[in-house]
Scaffold this motif. Structure first.
Motif, PDB file in Angstrom:
ATOM      1  N   GLU A  66       0.804  -1.213   0.000  1.00  0.00           N
ATOM      2  CA  GLU A  66       0.000   0.000   0.000  1.00  0.00           C
ATOM      3  C   GLU A  66       0.845   1.275   0.000  1.00  0.00           C
ATOM      4  OE1 GLU A  66       0.573  -1.105   4.326  1.00  0.00           O
ATOM      5  OE2 GLU A  66       0.243  -2.121   2.426  1.00  0.00           O
ATOM      6  N   THR A  67       2.139   1.180   0.332  1.00  0.00           N
ATOM      7  CA  THR A  67       3.022   2.350   0.287  1.00  0.00           C
ATOM      8  C   THR A  67       3.759   2.452  -1.043  1.00  0.00           C
ATOM      9  OG1 THR A  67       4.962   1.206   1.185  1.00  0.00           O
ATOM     10  CG2 THR A  67       3.363   2.109   2.775  1.00  0.00           C
ATOM     11  N   GLY A  68       3.469   1.536  -1.971  1.00  0.00           N
ATOM     12  CA  GLY A  68       4.150   1.524  -3.254  1.00  0.00           C
ATOM     13  C   GLY A  68       5.493   0.820  -3.235  1.00  0.00           C
ATOM     14  N   SER A  69       5.868   0.256  -2.070  1.00  0.00           N
ATOM     15  CA  SER A  69       7.192  -0.352  -1.922  1.00  0.00           C
ATOM     16  C   SER A  69       7.175  -1.824  -2.330  1.00  0.00           C
ATOM     17  CB  SER A  69       7.665  -0.227  -0.474  1.00  0.00           C
ATOM     18  OG  SER A  69       7.707   1.127  -0.073  1.00  0.00           O
ATOM     19  N   PHE A  70       8.361  -2.312  -2.726  1.00  0.00           N
ATOM     20  CA  PHE A  70       8.488  -3.726  -3.064  1.00  0.00           C
ATOM     21  C   PHE A  70       9.843  -4.243  -2.593  1.00  0.00           C
ATOM     22  CE2 PHE A  70      10.046  -1.350  -6.726  1.00  0.00           C
ATOM     23  CZ  PHE A  70      11.264  -1.960  -7.009  1.00  0.00           C
ATOM     24  N   LYS A  71       9.883  -5.538  -2.273  1.00  0.00           N
ATOM     25  CA  LYS A  71      11.112  -6.242  -1.924  1.00  0.00           C
ATOM     26  C   LYS A  71      11.053  -7.601  -2.604  1.00  0.00           C
ATOM     27  CE  LYS A  71      11.611  -4.188   2.696  1.00  0.00           C
ATOM     28  NZ  LYS A  71      11.680  -4.479   4.153  1.00  0.00           N
ATOM     29  N   ILE A  72      12.035  -7.884  -3.446  1.00  0.00           N
ATOM     30  CA  ILE A  72      12.037  -9.141  -4.205  1.00  0.00           C
ATOM     31  C   ILE A  72      13.377  -9.834  -3.999  1.00  0.00           C
ATOM     32  CG2 ILE A  72      11.772 -10.204  -6.471  1.00  0.00           C
ATOM     33  CD1 ILE A  72      10.333  -7.628  -7.338  1.00  0.00           C
ATOM     34  N   LYS A  73      13.321 -11.077  -3.535  1.00  0.00           N
ATOM     35  CA  LYS A  73      14.522 -11.875  -3.395  1.00  0.00           C
ATOM     36  C   LYS A  73      14.634 -12.799  -4.603  1.00  0.00           C
ATOM     37  CE  LYS A  73      14.676 -11.718   1.635  1.00  0.00           C
ATOM     38  NZ  LYS A  73      14.602 -12.468   2.903  1.00  0.00           N
ATOM     39  N   THR A  74      15.813 -12.835  -5.204  1.00  0.00           N
ATOM     40  CA  THR A  74      15.999 -13.620  -6.412  1.00  0.00           C
ATOM     41  C   THR A  74      17.459 -14.068  -6.489  1.00  0.00           C
ATOM     42  OG1 THR A  74      15.623 -13.623  -8.807  1.00  0.00           O
ATOM     43  CG2 THR A  74      16.562 -11.624  -7.852  1.00  0.00           C
ATOM     44  N   PRO A  75      17.753 -15.187  -7.134  1.00  0.00           N
ATOM     45  CA  PRO A  75      19.156 -15.614  -7.286  1.00  0.00           C
ATOM     46  C   PRO A  75      19.969 -14.595  -8.100  1.00  0.00           C
ATOM     47  CG  PRO A  75      17.652 -17.429  -7.729  1.00  0.00           C
ATOM     48  CD  PRO A  75      16.816 -16.199  -7.628  1.00  0.00           C
ATOM     49  N   LYS A  76      21.281 -14.549  -7.843  1.00  0.00           N
ATOM     50  CA  LYS A  76      22.156 -13.690  -8.646  1.00  0.00           C
ATOM     51  C   LYS A  76      22.032 -14.067 -10.112  1.00  0.00           C
ATOM     52  CE  LYS A  76      25.556 -13.172  -4.921  1.00  0.00           C
ATOM     53  NZ  LYS A  76      26.965 -13.430  -4.511  1.00  0.00           N
ATOM     54  N   GLY A  77      22.130 -13.094 -10.988  1.00  0.00           N
ATOM     55  CA  GLY A  77      22.024 -13.391 -12.404  1.00  0.00           C
ATOM     56  C   GLY A  77      21.938 -12.138 -13.242  1.00  0.00           C
ATOM     57  N   THR A  78      21.681 -12.319 -14.531  1.00  0.00           N
ATOM     58  CA  THR A  78      21.533 -11.210 -15.477  1.00  0.00           C
ATOM     59  C   THR A  78      20.053 -11.040 -15.774  1.00  0.00           C
ATOM     60  OG1 THR A  78      23.703 -11.664 -16.429  1.00  0.00           O
ATOM     61  CG2 THR A  78      22.186 -10.317 -17.726  1.00  0.00           C
ATOM     62  N   TYR A  79      19.540  -9.821 -15.542  1.00  0.00           N
ATOM     63  CA  TYR A  79      18.099  -9.593 -15.617  1.00  0.00           C
ATOM     64  C   TYR A  79      17.752  -8.383 -16.472  1.00  0.00           C
ATOM     65  CZ  TYR A  79      17.549 -12.783 -11.637  1.00  0.00           C
ATOM     66  OH  TYR A  79      17.552 -13.866 -10.814  1.00  0.00           O
ATOM     67  N   GLU A  80      16.577  -8.480 -17.111  1.00  0.00           N
ATOM     68  CA  GLU A  80      15.881  -7.318 -17.646  1.00  0.00           C
ATOM     69  C   GLU A  80      14.746  -7.004 -16.665  1.00  0.00           C
ATOM     70  OE1 GLU A  80      14.525  -8.420 -21.483  1.00  0.00           O
ATOM     71  OE2 GLU A  80      16.482  -8.147 -22.450  1.00  0.00           O
ATOM     72  N   ILE A  81      14.660  -5.756 -16.232  1.00  0.00           N
ATOM     73  CA  ILE A  81      13.691  -5.361 -15.211  1.00  0.00           C
ATOM     74  C   ILE A  81      12.723  -4.346 -15.799  1.00  0.00           C
ATOM     75  CG2 ILE A  81      13.383  -4.371 -12.909  1.00  0.00           C
ATOM     76  CD1 ILE A  81      16.224  -5.176 -12.263  1.00  0.00           C
TER      77      ILE A  81
END
Length: 821
Positions: A66-81
């Motif tokens: 509800e505050t617009g915040s996010f936390k995402i845990k993911t393995p190390k790697g190469t990403y497009e976000i």
């Protein structure tokens, strides 16, 4: 004591098993950030962060809170976000190798003005979002409540139970505060159960279950808070939906919701009309144990023929003053008109089992009610850091008028032997001013302070007249012993301060709230005015411990209050039966409760589990006493009266868990289980008979709910909701367990622009309360009550400038990713 100790050991053992699970050692990084509206700086809740691993091509991500915040845990790697939100331009980040934690900061998304004339795609939210401080039940996906009301909505919410009389309880505790959009509201009404049935389910966006409220929240409600959020769409352009309902027993309804948003304005409305019959029934078999009793046994069979009409409409407008502030005005109008015909078939028997008298009592009751609520809100988000000022004004009025004509006929000789007329008027005016200020310091510290002034003025009047001279067809004569009026005036001033800080994996939020209450009670039959005032401090403390892999432990403490209102204060007796009455107690004092809560949350790919161990202790707790008044009706029945008093000390300890499991993408399972033990100590002396009865009791009870939704071929959804509330007891009454099941199905039509749904509630006709009451030496009574018989509803929903779609951007929903911490 042994039972309570066993329950505590079981709960602690369950939590220890969960926390002792071996965790896989993964090389993971944390991606954080916040998404806001570039125009207004308003946080965008349910915005989506998409992570695409360019090596494995695996797509993952999460959504904002509800505050617009996010936390995402993911393995190390190469990403497009990419960051995405409905009707906003997406923001994409180029391919990059991420080997350590990454903070994307504040991401500003701009509205996609090119989409104003295009179809707006609305994501279909999960049914339940489990968060650390609350559980959020989203209405859009639940088929079983379509065409229903707010009471039906709450009946499907985790940790919440709604009994057959419409009484709402949280974790088995009836003292729950119900807020509308975060504030007390006339829409809940003086009689909460009846008022909730007037709010259509289509007007509700979500329900928040808050079991360990911080100092920011009103201290009212010893069990916690249920916050009903009404729909206020903020989608760009003009869009909405129209719903039509039909049902058996006879039911006709319609609901319309829409909004129109431009760069500076957002206009929104929800309107619904209902015409419905709600048949119900009750049965009572009472044995009077005194040797001198004229009627040794009285059997009553009641049938409720309810016909209700209700109109609900809400219209609001939000004006964006600049990029950081806005003003929101809202008017809600709710009216109801009921015409009920209720019958009570009574047979009275002597000690030998022969019938003494048979009568038929008929109530023809008309009720008109009207509620109007005006709100004006000012919100200023000063900057991107989260600094915020909110000012809320609210004023509401409520009027209920009841006219009840009662006749009783001796069916053995077909003669009229009782004629009564009851008039009841209830009026309430309330006003509220609330100011909240949030001031962050850096990224990990936050101060918050606020004030709330809440004023209520309730007036009730009761008038009863009955015919005494039947031989000469005499006039109705007022009953001066019962006729009365009383006024209840309450003013609560509250101020709070709280401090929050995050230390690596540990979150801390502590606060203190002070509430000063002034009360004035005036009764027509009393020569004195009852003035009371008291002040209370309400400390709160919430701690959170965050581990990796979506695992959290929370600790909470708060002090709460239960103030007497409505039915518990109203001294006028119910008249559905001459011998079984209920009346309030104007001398009732508030109850103070200290509540402790330990919670555990764990997420897996397809499975989310939330558990809680809680303990509450209340002093001067209310008990509903049923006693012999010493009076005898004209038919020779002893009159019993039920009423609440401050009697006992109550301890409540319990364990609950809520889970969401999606074994396949077409099958979603939500379930919750609650086991609790209640221990009460207190003695009561009957003022008429001078007999003292112990109200000490210990009771262990539970309830369990299982909701399943299955997606079938042909764009068809099937939902099955089952609910079982186990047996329970107190010092005077034992209640049997209740099982119920609802089944619903929905099919999308016209390229997902419309849906047709069928709902069958209480499939097995089993939602019936069964109770046995024992008053030693006086009464043994068995009773059944069914407020509403089974119903079948069919609903048609058409969405204009909207389309239903799973997920966003063509992705499928991930069962575990929709749960925000």
């Amino acid at each position: 004591m042994t039972k309570r100790f066993t329950i505590v050991l079981f709960c602690l053992f369950s939590i220890s098993l969960l926390t002792a699970q071996q965790r896989e050692t993964k090389s993971e990084i944390l991606i954080t950030g916040k998404i806001v509206d570039a125009n207004s700086n308003q946080p965008l809740e349910y915005a989506t962060i998409v992570l695409k691993n360019t090596v494995t091509q695996k797509i993952s991500g999460g959504i904002t809170d509800e505050t617009g915040s996010f936390k995402i845990k993911t393995p190390k790697g190469t990403y497009e976000i990419s960051a995405e939100f409905i009707s906003f331009k997406s923001k994409k980040y180029p391919k990059q190798s991420i080997t350590k934690d990454l903070d994307l900061g504040v991401i500003k998304l701009s509205e996609d003005t090119a989409s104003l004339n295009e179809v707006v795609i609305i994501a279909e939210k999960t049914t339940v979002d489990i968060r650390l401080d609350k559980k959020v039940f989203n209405i859009g996906k639940d088929l079983s409540i379509r065409g229903g009301n707010a009471s039906d909505v709450l009946g499907n919410v985790p940790s919440v139970q709604v009994d057959v009389e419409g009484t709402v309880s949280l974790r088995g505790n009836e003292n729950v505060t119900i807020l509308i959009d975060g504030r007390p509201s006339a829409l809940v009404g003086m009689n909460g159960a009846d008022a909730l049935r007037q709010i259509p389910a289509e007007a509700i966006e979500k329900v928040e279950v808050i079991t360990s409220p911080s100092a920011r929240y009103d201290a009212e409600g010893t069990a916690g808070i249920l916050n009903i959020i009404l729909r206020k769409n903020k989608l760009v352009g003009f869009n909405g939906s129209l719903q039509l309902d039909l049902g058996m027993p006879e039911r006709v309804g319609t609901a319309f919701n829409a909004n129109w948003r431009t760069e500076k304005w957002n206009l929104f409305t929800n309107t619904g009309f209902r015409y419905n019959e709600t048949p119900g029934n009750a049965f009572t078999d009472a044995s009077y144990l005194q040797p001198t009793a004229r009627n040794a046994r009285v059997v009553e069979q009641r049938n409720f023929g309810r016909l209700g009409r209700s109109l609900f409409t809400s219209f609001g407008a939000e004006y964006y003053l600049n990029k950081s502030s806005s003003i929101i005005g809202n008017i809600v109008f709710n009216s109801g008109n009921d015409d009920d015909v209720n019958t009570n078939d009574i047979n009275r028997f002597n000690g030998q089992g022969a019938i003494n008298e048979a009568t038929l009592r008929t109530e023809s009751e008309g009720e008109d009610e009207e509620r109007i609520q005006y709100t004006l809100d000012y919100v200023n988000n000063f900057d991107d850091s989260g600094k915020k000022l909110s000012i809320n004004l609210q004023y509401s009025t409520e009027v209920e008028d009841v006219l009840n004509n009662i006749t009783e006929v001796d069916t053995q000789v077909n003669l009229l032997n009782d004629l009564e007329q009851v008039l009841e008027d209830q009026d309430e005016n309330s006003a509220l001013l609330q100011i909240d200020y949030v001031h962050p310091v850096g990224e990990n510290i936050q101060y918050e302070a606020g004030y709330r002034g809440n004023y209520r003025d309730i007036f009730n009047s009761f008038y009863l007249a009955e015919r005494q001279d039947f031989l000469n067809n005499g006039p109705l004569v007022p009953d001066t012993g019962l006729n009365n009026s009383f006024s209840y005036e309450e003013f609560v001033n509250a101020a709070y301060f709280q401090y929050g800080q995050k230390f690596n994996k540990i979150s801390f939020l502590g606060g203190l709230r002070y509430e000063y209450t002034s009360i004035e009670i005036v009764q027509e039959t009393s020569t004195t005015t009852d003035n009371r005032s008291y002040g209370n401090l309400f400390p709160t403390l919430n701690l959170g411990f965050e581990f990796k892999d979506g695992e959290n432990i929370t600790l909470g403490y708060n002090r709460r209050i239960r103030r007497p209102r409505g039915r518990n204060l109203n001294p006028f007796p119910s008249r559905s039966s001459e011998s079984n009455q209920y009346s309030g107690n104007v001398g009732l004092n508030p109850v103070i409760t200290d509540a402790f809560d330990v919670g555990y949350l764990k997420r897996w790919d397809k499975f989310t589990l939330s558990t809680s161990l809680y303990y509450n202790i209340s002093n001067d707790n209310w008990e509903r006493i049923q006693e012999d008044t010493g009076e005898i009706t004209d038919n020779g029945d002893p009159v019993t009266n039920r009423f609440p008093i401050n009697l006992s000390t109550e301890e409540r300890v319990g364990f609950e868990f809520t889970l969401n499991y999606r074994p396949f993408k077409v099958w979603n399972i939500n379930s919750d289980f609650n086991l609790f033990n209640v221990k009460s100590d207190g003695d009561y002396t009957n003022q008429t008979t001078n007999v003292t009865q112990s109200f000490d009791f210990e009771n262990t009870a539970f309830f369990i709910r299982l909701n399943q939704k299955i997606t079938l071929p042909g764009k068809t959804d099937l939902q099955i909701n089952t609910n079982y509330r186990g047996p329970s007891q107190n010092a005077q009454t034992k209640s049997e367990g209740i099982f119920s099941m609802n089944i619903a199905a929905s099919k999308d039509l016209f390229n997902e622009k419309a849906s047709l749904s069928l709902n069958f509630s209480d499939v097995f006709n089993s939602r019936i309360s069964q109770r046995t009451t024992n008053l030693p030496g006086f009464l043994e009574q068995y009773s059944e009550f069914q407020w509403r018989e089974p119903q079948v509803r069919i609903s048609f929903v058409y969405r204009f400038n909207q389309q239903k779609k799973k997920g966003q951007g063509g992705r499928e929903d991930n069962g575990g990713e929709d749960f925000e911490g």
